[in-house]
Design a protein around this motif. Structure first.
Motif, PDB file in Angstrom:
ATOM      1  N   ASP A 193       0.830  -1.206   0.000  1.00 14.34           N
ATOM      2  CA  ASP A 193       0.000   0.000   0.000  1.00 14.34           C
ATOM      3  C   ASP A 193       0.864   1.255   0.000  1.00 14.34           C
ATOM      4  O   ASP A 193       0.561   2.235  -0.704  1.00 14.34           O
ATOM      5  N   ARG A 196       2.404   2.760  -3.354  1.00  9.84           N
ATOM      6  CA  ARG A 196       1.604   3.622  -4.231  1.00  9.84           C
ATOM      7  C   ARG A 196       1.883   5.092  -3.978  1.00  9.84           C
ATOM      8  O   ARG A 196       1.576   5.941  -4.819  1.00  9.84           O
ATOM      9  N   ALA A 224       2.868  -1.496  -8.245  1.00 12.01           N
ATOM     10  CA  ALA A 224       2.215  -0.589  -7.305  1.00 12.01           C
ATOM     11  C   ALA A 224       2.939   0.742  -7.156  1.00 12.01           C
ATOM     12  O   ALA A 224       2.312   1.745  -6.785  1.00 12.01           O
ATOM     13  N   GLY A 226       4.172   4.321  -7.329  1.00 11.75           N
ATOM     14  CA  GLY A 226       3.555   5.466  -7.969  1.00 11.75           C
ATOM     15  C   GLY A 226       4.511   6.350  -8.744  1.00 11.75           C
ATOM     16  O   GLY A 226       4.100   7.383  -9.284  1.00 11.75           O
TER      17      GLY A 226
END
Length: 263
Positions: A193, A196, A224, A226
Motif C-alpha cells: 500500500d 503507491r 504498485a 507510484g
C-alpha cells in the motif's frame, strides 16, 4: 555519531566505522549499545573540495561483518564515481540485541519453505515490519548525522537492502531523491500500500530465479509504485547470481539523479 576507527584503503578511499547513539563520550569499538555503521568517502581529489560528495545509503540484509566484503566493494565503486556511501547494522542482527518476534518468524519461514508451503502473510509481517519500524528511524537519524559532516552533501540516494525499508524511506524521507531497490525479500501487505505513495525515480533489480523471493510479489510491488520514472531490470539466475552489468546500470541511474550539473 561517534567514530570508532579509521583506515585508508589501498585505492585512497577513507573508511570510518561509527556508532550512532549508545554510550556517550567513548570511542570504544566494543560498545554495542548504539547502532554500528561504516562511512566511506572518496579519495582526496576525487571530488573538488568546493563540491560536497553526494551520498548513497547502502542497504543490506543484515550482519554487517558478514556483508562487509560486498559492501566495501559497492562503496569503492561508488567512491570512484565521486559518491560518499554509508551503511548501518539492521535491528536484531550482528552484535545488536536480538528481536525475538523476528527470530520466531525466521524459524516459521524456514519451516514453511522446507514443507513446500506458502509463507503466510502474518509471518511475513512479523519478519519484516519490526525491521522497518525500528530501522527506518535509525536510517533517518544516521542521515541527519552524516549530512552534518564536512565534505558530504546531497542529493541522497538509497541502494539495496531489505526492499520494504527502501519503500518506507522513499515515502517518509524527503532528502532521498532516488532509490535502487533489490527485489529479494518478502513484502508485507502494508508496504504494498505504501508503494503507491512513492514518487521518486526507482531502479529495481530482480533476479528471476531467486530461490528466496516470491517473483509475483516482486512484480506486484513494482506495479504498485507510484513513481513516474521506474525501471525494472530482471536477470536470469539465483539470489547471488547478479551479473556485473546490473551494477553498471544502477551506477548510471545514480549518476543521472544524484550528480549536480556543473554551473
Amino acid at each position: 555519531m561517534r567514530f570508532t576507527s579509521e583506515q585508508r584503503l589501498d585505492d585512497g578511499v577513507l573508511e570510518r566505522e561509527f556508532v550512532l547513539g549508545g554510550s556517550s563520550g567513548t570511542s570504544d569499538a566494543s560498545d554495542t549499545s548504539g547502532v554500528p555503521g561504516i562511512l566511506w568517502t572518496p579519495a582526496s581529489g576525487a571530488v573538488p573540495p568546493a563540491a560536497p560528495a553526494p551520498l548513497i545509503l547502502l542497504g543490506h540484509p543484515g550482519g554487517l561483518r558478514r556483508m562487509y566484503p560486498r559492501l566495501v566493494g559497492r562503496a569503492r565503486h561508488c567512491a570512484a564515481e565521486g559518491f560518499a556511501t554509508a551503511t548501518i547494522e539492521l535491528p536484531g542482527t550482528g552484535d545488536r540485541p536480538p528481536l525475538p518476534v523476528v527470530q520466531q518468524a525466521r524459524a516459521d519461514v524456514r519451516q514453511a519453505l522446507q514443507a513446500g508451503e506458502p509463507v503466510g502473510a502474518d509471518v511475513i509481517d512479523a519478519l519484516i515490519l519490526p525491521l522497518v519500524e525500528q530501522g527506518v528511524p535509525e536510517w533517518r537519524a544516521t542521515l541527519d548525522a552524516l549530512l552534518a559532516l564536512p565534505g558530504i552533501g546531497g542529493p541522497v540516494g538509497y541502494s539495496g537492502g531489505v526492499i520494504s525499508i527502501g519503500v518506507r524511506l522513499a515515502v517518509t524521507e524527503p532528502r532521498i531523491v532516488a532509490a535502487g531497490l533489490f527485489a529479494g525479500s518478502f513484502v508485507p501487505r502494508t508496504i504494498l500500500d505504501e508503494a503507491r505513495r512513492v514518487t521518486i525515480p526507482l531502479h529495481v533489480l530482480l533476479q528471476w530465479d531467486d530461490e528466496g523471493n516470491d517473483r509475483q510479489a516482486a512484480l506486484d510491488l513494482f506495479d504498485a509504485f507510484g513513481s513516474a520514472e521506474k525501471t525494472l531490470e530482471a536477470n536470469m539466475g539465483g539470489h547471488t547470481g547478479v551479473p556485473a552489468h546490473a551494477g553498471e546500470a544502477a551506477a548510471r541511474f545514480f549518476e543521472r539523479h544524484l550528480k549536480q550539473p556543473v554551473a
